[in-house]
Scaffold this motif. Structure first.
Motif, mmCIF file in Angstrom:
data_model
loop_
_atom_site.group_PDB
_atom_site.id
_atom_site.type_symbol
_atom_site.label_atom_id
_atom_site.label_comp_id
_atom_site.label_asym_id
_atom_site.label_seq_id
_atom_site.Cartn_x
_atom_site.Cartn_y
_atom_site.Cartn_z
ATOM 1 N N ARG A 7 92.454 -33.813 35.740
ATOM 2 C CA ARG A 7 93.246 -32.649 34.903
ATOM 3 C C ARG A 7 92.203 -31.841 34.376
ATOM 4 N NH1 ARG A 7 96.356 -34.515 30.006
ATOM 5 N NH2 ARG A 7 94.056 -34.123 29.243
ATOM 6 N N ASP A 8 91.280 -32.345 33.717
ATOM 7 C CA ASP A 8 90.529 -31.397 32.891
ATOM 8 C C ASP A 8 89.412 -30.639 34.002
ATOM 9 O OD1 ASP A 8 91.200 -32.282 30.626
ATOM 10 O OD2 ASP A 8 89.495 -33.451 29.978
ATOM 11 N N ILE A 9 89.151 -31.466 35.110
ATOM 12 C CA ILE A 9 88.419 -30.752 36.134
ATOM 13 C C ILE A 9 89.134 -29.480 36.902
ATOM 14 C CG2 ILE A 9 87.307 -31.080 38.384
ATOM 15 C CD1 ILE A 9 85.710 -33.448 37.157
ATOM 16 N N ASP A 10 90.463 -29.649 37.008
ATOM 17 C CA ASP A 10 91.157 -28.834 37.856
ATOM 18 C C ASP A 10 91.236 -27.691 36.812
ATOM 19 O OD1 ASP A 10 91.772 -30.379 39.761
ATOM 20 O OD2 ASP A 10 93.620 -31.100 39.209
ATOM 21 N N ARG A 11 91.452 -27.836 35.329
ATOM 22 C CA ARG A 11 91.265 -26.692 34.381
ATOM 23 C C ARG A 11 90.131 -25.976 34.625
ATOM 24 N NH1 ARG A 11 93.134 -28.876 29.252
ATOM 25 N NH2 ARG A 11 90.815 -29.063 28.954
ATOM 26 N N LEU A 12 89.076 -26.730 34.577
ATOM 27 C CA LEU A 12 87.819 -25.993 34.616
ATOM 28 C C LEU A 12 87.881 -25.280 35.737
ATOM 29 C CD1 LEU A 12 84.740 -25.859 33.425
ATOM 30 C CD2 LEU A 12 84.200 -27.758 34.941
ATOM 31 N N LYS A 13 88.084 -25.600 36.866
ATOM 32 C CA LYS A 13 88.244 -25.014 38.383
ATOM 33 C C LYS A 13 88.792 -23.736 38.269
ATOM 34 C CE LYS A 13 87.729 -28.621 41.932
ATOM 35 N NZ LYS A 13 88.159 -29.535 42.685
ATOM 36 N N LYS A 14 89.966 -23.531 37.448
ATOM 37 C CA LYS A 14 90.721 -22.227 37.218
ATOM 38 C C LYS A 14 89.811 -21.600 36.235
ATOM 39 C CE LYS A 14 95.298 -23.774 37.974
ATOM 40 N NZ LYS A 14 96.154 -24.961 37.304
ATOM 41 N N GLN A 15 89.080 -21.939 35.449
ATOM 42 C CA GLN A 15 88.383 -21.042 34.619
ATOM 43 C C GLN A 15 87.153 -20.420 35.217
ATOM 44 O OE1 GLN A 15 87.767 -24.255 31.296
ATOM 45 N NE2 GLN A 15 87.548 -22.333 30.138
ATOM 46 N N VAL A 16 86.627 -21.395 36.285
ATOM 47 C CA VAL A 16 85.393 -20.765 37.038
ATOM 48 C C VAL A 16 85.861 -19.516 37.889
ATOM 49 C CG1 VAL A 16 83.914 -21.416 38.862
ATOM 50 C CG2 VAL A 16 83.910 -22.769 36.623
ATOM 51 N N VAL A 17 87.067 -19.818 38.765
ATOM 52 C CA VAL A 17 87.611 -18.897 39.459
ATOM 53 C C VAL A 17 87.923 -17.447 39.003
ATOM 54 C CG1 VAL A 17 89.546 -18.281 41.019
ATOM 55 C CG2 VAL A 17 88.435 -20.612 41.334
ATOM 56 N N SER A 18 88.450 -17.739 37.521
ATOM 57 C CA SER A 18 88.956 -16.601 36.745
ATOM 58 C C SER A 18 87.601 -15.709 36.517
ATOM 59 C CB SER A 18 89.690 -17.129 35.605
ATOM 60 O OG SER A 18 89.613 -15.898 34.539
ATOM 61 N N LEU A 19 86.524 -16.574 36.089
ATOM 62 C CA LEU A 19 85.290 -15.745 35.778
ATOM 63 C C LEU A 19 84.585 -15.039 37.063
ATOM 64 C CD1 LEU A 19 82.884 -14.846 34.065
ATOM 65 C CD2 LEU A 19 81.987 -17.132 34.402
ATOM 66 N N ALA A 20 84.652 -15.922 38.135
ATOM 67 C CA ALA A 20 84.115 -15.365 39.333
ATOM 68 C C ALA A 20 84.775 -14.224 39.712
ATOM 69 C CB ALA A 20 84.137 -16.447 40.463
ATOM 70 N N THR A 21 86.179 -14.017 39.769
ATOM 71 C CA THR A 21 86.884 -13.026 40.086
ATOM 72 C C THR A 21 86.812 -11.776 39.262
ATOM 73 O OG1 THR A 21 88.903 -14.794 40.696
ATOM 74 C CG2 THR A 21 89.202 -12.128 40.403
#
Lengths: 226, 226
Positions: A7-21
């Motif tokens: 669950r924490d890794i999934d949240r981290l993934k979302k944060q990374v995609v948001s920064l990348a975008t």
């Protein structure tokens, strides 16, 4: 415990995609600010940098929290380590977009000075490398990541060509065009560094998927300009 | 298990000190190659880069091994994460020393062209920042690390001053001096980026000791050139 880690890794993934975008969007705006001589757009990129910096710090703190809390191993550990590294590259690309925007502000008032380099091609190539590296990250696409690494030399070559063109242009430039020409030249160097960071991201994706450190694999990695 | 962890961390420390010492030495040689117009010395720096790249990869692999094997927490975790990051900065400083050496090779044959910037002061300041950041790392000296961060603006300022001087010099330059002048100008930019990386290292040392992320603390961090 494992479910929480996922669950924490999934949240981290979302944060990374948001920064990348966000970083990719800022890059596009900075490029457009140069092309359209749009000082307002340039200002927007400059002011928006604090948001990118904050997201970078948040992602780093999240990685450290996951490491301390879950002590992940194997794939999960590799994922966190890769994110820690590419997070830094994303933030640097954001900084370079700001650097480009700062120069766009200066040249915005010099409407009579054409851009003497093949700026459009170079910014397109750097933009494609950035986009592909981010796609390889989001989709964990190994093939695409390798392709990005293979393109780095092309942008390096363009940068060297622009250095020669710059020397040529400056020889025949009017007095008042020397400073804006220096700014345009420096933009070409920022573009090349964005391509470098895109390559770093692709290398991190390769490590993320294969566990193999792909840096310094070719001669060009040793000796090309940073 | 804890004794083994400490033993592995002690070995890692030695590896980091060895890389830091090598990078600092290469920086000094590259600077001297410019000052003394010494193409042989420049070549030595360029050829030696593969050694730095290898040490960087070794350190990264050691960090990953320690993380996977011991799953360290608290201080130890922070130490490993900091090393992972500053390892990258050290390698980049090595790359920038190569970039400076490449330009030193070009200007070595232009003995009649004086360096038009206050190159000595700038290279001294960048060298001091590098030395102090590495000392703060080796001795875990928080006070020194903060001092390095505070000096970054000074080198940024020098870089801007050099950009103005470059514009001035290029206006009155002889045809055949334009290209070497561009190379000398780019050296000043490499020096400023070495100071940036020294600041990153100091920030990592601050995080290592305090657990506090010190990046983006001042306005200058947001908007200065990379």
């Amino acid at each position: 415990m494992r479910i929480r880690l996922q669950r924490d890794i999934d949240r981290l993934k979302k944060q990374v995609v948001s920064l990348a975008t966000l970083v990719e969007e800022r890059f596009r705006l900075a490029i457009r600010a140069v092309e359209c001589r749009d000082a307002d757009l340039a200002r927007k990129v400059i002011i928006g940098d604090a948001e990118i910096d904050q997201k970078e710090v948040d992602i780093e703190e999240e990685c450290l929290k996951i490491l301390a809390l879950h002590q992940p191993v194997a794939d999960h550990l590799r994922y966190i380590i890769s994110v820690l590294k590419l997070n830094n590259d994303l933030e640097r690309i954001g900084d370079l977009a700001v650097n480009i925007a700062q120069k766009a502000e200066v040249v915005a008032s010099k409407l009579e000075l054409p851009i003497p380099f093949d700026y459009v091609t170079m910014s397109q190539r750097a933009g494609e490398m950035l986009e592909e590296s981010l796609n390889s990250l989001v989709n964990l696409d190994l093939h695409l990541a390798y392709r990005v690494c293979a393109q780095d030399d092309e942008v390096d070559f363009m940068k060297s060509a622009m250095q020669l063109q710059f020397a040529e242009e400056i020889r025949k430039a009017k007095e008042e065009h020397i400073e804006p020409l220096i700014h345009l030249f420096l933009i070409s160097r920022h573009l090349e560094r964005i391509a470098d960071h895109a390559t770093n991201i692709a290398e991190d994706v390769i490590y993320m998927i294969t566990g193999e450190i792909h840096r310094h694999k070719g001669f060009e990695y040793h000796h090309s300009e940073e």
